[in-house]
Structure formats: C-alpha cells, structure tokens
Motif scaffolding. Structure first.
Motif, PDB file in Angstrom:
ATOM      1  N   UNK A   1       0.829  -1.215   0.000  1.00  8.91           N
ATOM      2  CA  UNK A   1       0.000   0.000   0.000  1.00  8.91           C
ATOM      3  C   UNK A   1       0.858   1.257   0.000  1.00  8.91           C
ATOM      4  N   UNK A   2       2.083   1.147   0.584  1.00  7.53           N
ATOM      5  CA  UNK A   2       2.911   2.336   0.779  1.00  7.53           C
ATOM      6  C   UNK A   2       3.955   2.541  -0.319  1.00  7.53           C
ATOM      7  N   UNK A   3       4.374   1.443  -0.952  1.00  5.80           N
ATOM      8  CA  UNK A   3       5.476   1.505  -1.918  1.00  5.80           C
ATOM      9  C   UNK A   3       5.091   2.350  -3.132  1.00  5.80           C
ATOM     10  N   UNK A   4       6.076   2.993  -3.815  1.00  9.65           N
ATOM     11  CA  UNK A   4       7.485   3.006  -3.419  1.00  9.65           C
ATOM     12  C   UNK A   4       7.747   4.010  -2.286  1.00  9.65           C
ATOM     13  N   UNK A   5       8.651   3.651  -1.394  1.00 11.84           N
ATOM     14  CA  UNK A   5       9.015   4.572  -0.307  1.00 11.84           C
ATOM     15  C   UNK A   5      10.417   4.278   0.212  1.00 11.84           C
ATOM     16  N   UNK A   6      11.011   5.315   0.795  1.00 11.36           N
ATOM     17  CA  UNK A   6      12.262   5.125   1.533  1.00 11.36           C
ATOM     18  C   UNK A   6      11.820   4.614   2.899  1.00 11.36           C
ATOM     19  N   UNK A   7      11.979   3.298   3.117  1.00  5.78           N
ATOM     20  CA  UNK A   7      11.447   2.711   4.338  1.00  5.78           C
ATOM     21  C   UNK A   7      12.389   2.978   5.513  1.00  5.78           C
ATOM     22  N   UNK A   8      11.992   2.471   6.697  1.00  4.68           N
ATOM     23  CA  UNK A   8      12.827   2.653   7.885  1.00  4.68           C
ATOM     24  C   UNK A   8      12.300   3.769   8.763  1.00  4.68           C
ATOM     25  N   UNK A   9      11.753   3.391   9.914  1.00  5.55           N
ATOM     26  CA  UNK A   9      11.208   4.414  10.811  1.00  5.55           C
ATOM     27  C   UNK A   9      11.752   4.252  12.242  1.00  5.55           C
ATOM     28  N   UNK A  10      12.905   3.581  12.353  1.00  9.05           N
ATOM     29  CA  UNK A  10      13.493   3.401  13.681  1.00  9.05           C
ATOM     30  C   UNK A  10      14.926   3.933  13.685  1.00  9.05           C
ATOM     31  N   UNK A  11      15.080   5.215  13.342  1.00  6.73           N
ATOM     32  CA  UNK A  11      16.434   5.739  13.181  1.00  6.73           C
ATOM     33  C   UNK A  11      17.004   6.394  14.440  1.00  6.73           C
ATOM     34  N   UNK A  12      18.328   6.369  14.501  1.00  8.25           N
ATOM     35  CA  UNK A  12      19.060   7.179  15.470  1.00  8.25           C
ATOM     36  C   UNK A  12      20.218   7.785  14.697  1.00  8.25           C
ATOM     37  N   UNK A  13      20.616   8.979  15.079  1.00 11.57           N
ATOM     38  CA  UNK A  13      21.685   9.622  14.321  1.00 11.57           C
ATOM     39  C   UNK A  13      22.226  10.846  15.012  1.00 11.57           C
ATOM     40  N   UNK A  14      22.918  11.615  14.206  1.00 12.76           N
ATOM     41  CA  UNK A  14      23.665  12.745  14.731  1.00 12.76           C
ATOM     42  C   UNK A  14      23.207  14.013  14.003  1.00 12.76           C
ATOM     43  N   UNK A  15      22.886  15.034  14.757  1.00  8.56           N
ATOM     44  CA  UNK A  15      22.438  16.290  14.160  1.00  8.56           C
ATOM     45  C   UNK A  15      23.615  16.919  13.404  1.00  8.56           C
ATOM     46  N   UNK A  16      23.366  17.332  12.140  1.00  8.52           N
ATOM     47  CA  UNK A  16      24.432  18.031  11.409  1.00  8.52           C
ATOM     48  C   UNK A  16      24.100  19.504  11.167  1.00  8.52           C
ATOM     49  N   UNK A  17      22.819  19.860  11.197  1.00  9.40           N
ATOM     50  CA  UNK A  17      22.442  21.265  11.005  1.00  9.40           C
ATOM     51  C   UNK A  17      21.071  21.493  11.617  1.00  9.40           C
TER      52      UNK A  17
END
Ligand SMILES: [Zn+2]
Ligand SMILES: [Zn+2]
Length: 341
Positions: free
Chosen positions: A48-64
């Motif tokens: 139902x959602x495709x196409x999409x950039x999947x992945x909703x469990x991210x952690x990361x580093x603020x760059x701006x």
C-alpha cells in the motif's frame, strides 16, 4: 545522498537524492543506525505504501539546525520518532496520540534508510530525544520498538503477580517478555514455532516456552495454570488463528492485546456470549506516542532493554537488501539493524 527506496519486497533500489534543505524549526540528521521493523516486512502493508524510503526506527547525529531551534545543535546524538502529535487536539488531550491527525501526517524526510534525513518541526519539538552518553546508536534504534511494547503492556493493564502469555517471539514478542518480567509478572509464558526464538525468550526470563507444533497451547496453559489461564495475552502476529488462540487462552476478566495489524479484508468471528460472561477485553495497540518513547528511553537506560540482547544482525547500509531479506525471513534472528558509516 544515497537513499534506499523499496518498490517491492524483492526490489530495493539505491537512488541519489539531494540532501534536504533545513527550514526554520527543523533539523538535518546524519543517520547512524536504523532498525527494520516487523511492519517493514509485512507484504500487504508495504504494498500500500510503496514506493518509499522505508525505515522508521532511526538514530543519528544532528548536522544542522534551522532558525529558532534551541534544544538541539550539531553533534547531538538523537532518537527521532517518525510521527509526532500536536498535543492540542481532542485525541492528544485524551492521550490518544496515534489518533491525532498531525501524528498520522508527520514523518521524517525521506525516511530512515537514507544517509541523511530531515526532522520536521513537529517531530523535532514533539518527539525527538537526546541519547544518553552511554547509549550506542543501536540502543537508540530500539527506542521506537520498545515504546510500542511499553504502550501495549500499559494498555493490557498487566500487574505484578499476574500471568501473561505472549504469542509470537520475534523482536516484539521478546521485548514483551523482557518488559513483562520487569513488571513483575508471576508467570511469563511464551510461544513460537522457532526453537531459536524460544531459547532467546527463556534467556530473557520466560518461565515456560511452548512450541505450537508440539501440541495445544491452550491445553498447556490450562495445565500450567490449573485451569485459571493467563490474565493477559499478547497476540503478536496479525493472524486470525493467533487471535482466536489468544481469546481461548485468556483468563476470565482478562485482556487480549491485538498487537499487529491484519489486512483490511480479514474478519474475526467472535462469540459475544463467551466474551460477555467472561468479561474479556480485546484491546488493539497501534504504534506509540511521545509518552511511550520517554519510558522506553528510561528502560534502555536501566538496561532492561539493550542492543546486545536484542540486535542479532547488523548490516552496512550498502547491504540493505540483504538486511531486509534477513528480517523478512524471521527465523534465527531478533532485531536486524542497518548501520551507517
Ligand atoms: Zn517499528
Ligand atoms: Zn493532536
């Protein structure tokens, strides 16, 4: 930047996109880890959602950060929830955050499986958390799934001294085992077809693990509880069979949590007579809100949940397709996480 766009479960393509521009109140994050969710590998749901950039469990580093942002600065290590509520509407005031229309509409851009993602204003102010210094980015990627289980157990009403049956021991089932144990359940009973998963559940504190292929789960619970059954049953899979099993295994006055969505056309036949006289509650639990992510962060800090215990597979972003297949196979694995340089 490189993004991984899912067209179909066997067709994930790397595509080049411009790094998003940061506007007022927003932040740009360099992705460092992103979990693959059971929902990400649910065929009918992703179709139902495709196409999409999947992945909703991210952690990361603020760059701006954009104008007006004071809580976050470049270099901060963060967890970002992909949905955030408005805190003002009728649903939000009742604590029903996932029913808020802003929660439904808000999302990180373009998604977690990208080298960078943009955190919109509402997500940044509403449900972005600093990772404590001792957290790895992988720990951070566990905030969202853990929060879904925090919510599920809260809605189940599980009290210390009660018995809980957890049907399905993928990562979400395992998190239920660990958190139910932490709540002080008298007995944590867990069921799954996969030996590896039963063994893991035992290691996380399940008192009894059952193999549905070896005989009736219902009879095993009856025997184990001297006919009293389990006050709380968590139905992990969105399958009708699992729901029916859950309803047969719950104690009178107990609660069955429906933890996973079923396809829109699926129907569940119920015996109102049985539900009524046994006062059985059927409680769906969908995703989680900002109250749950805070509780999840606390539980990870307390080491009730830790990356080492739950993340069994790590793949570099360049091998995202293999990561996806690993998560989809759902055999000898719990959490599969994609890590970024
Ligand atoms: Zn998830
Ligand atoms: Zn709202």
């Amino acid at each position: 930047m490189k993004v991984a766009r899912l067209y179909d479960s066997t067709d994930i393509r790397f595509e080049e996109e411009p790094v998003p521009q940061v506007g007022p109140g927003e932040a740009l994050v360099r992705t460092r880890a992103c979990g693959i969710c059971s929902g990400d590998v649910m065929g009918w749901y992703m179709k139902k959602k495709a196409p999409l950039v999947f992945g909703h469990e991210p952690a990361g580093e603020v760059v701006a950060v954009g104008a007006g942002v004071t809580n976050f600065k470049p270099g901060d290590r963060i967890f970002v929830h992909h949905h955030a509520p408005c805190f003002a509407c009728r649903a939000c005031q009742r604590g029903q955050f996932v029913q808020c229309s802003l929660w439904r509409a808000s999302r990180i851009v373009p998604g977690g499986m990208a080298e960078y993602f943009l955190v919109p204003k509402e997500n940044l102010s509403g449900d972005t958390l600093h990772l404590p210094a001792e957290f790895s980015f992988e720990d951070g990627s566990l905030v969202e799934p853990t929060a879904c289980v925090v919510k599920s157990l809260r809605r189940s009403g599980l009290q210390s001294g009660e018995r809980i049956l957890i049907i399905g021991l993928g990562i979400m089932g395992q998190l239920h085992v660990a958190l139910a144990r932490h709540t002080g359940a008298e007995a944590v009973i867990a069921a799954d077809f996969v030996p590896y998963r039963r063994e893991k559940a035992r290691g996380l504190g399940a008192d009894l693990v059952l193999d549905p292929a070896q005989g009736s789960i219902e009879e095993a619970i009856r025997e184990q509880t001297k006919g009293e059954m389990a006050e709380v049953v968590i139905v992990g899979p969105g399958s009708i069979d699992a729901m029916e099993l859950g309803i047969r295994c719950v104690a009178p006055g107990g609660t069955v949590v429906l933890f996973t969505a079923s396809p829109p056309e699926a129907t569940l036949a119920l015996l109102p007579y049985h539900l009524y006289f046994n006062e059985i509650r059927l409680i769906p639990s969908y995703s989680c809100g900002p109250n749950d992510t805070r509780e999840a962060l606390y539980l990870i800090r307390e080491e009730v949940v830790k990356a080492e215990k739950f993340i069994t597979h790590r793949f570099p972003f360049t091998a995202v397709q293999a990561a996806y297949q690993n998560a989809a196979q759902a055999r000898d694995s719990l959490k599969t996480v994609v890590v970024f340089p």
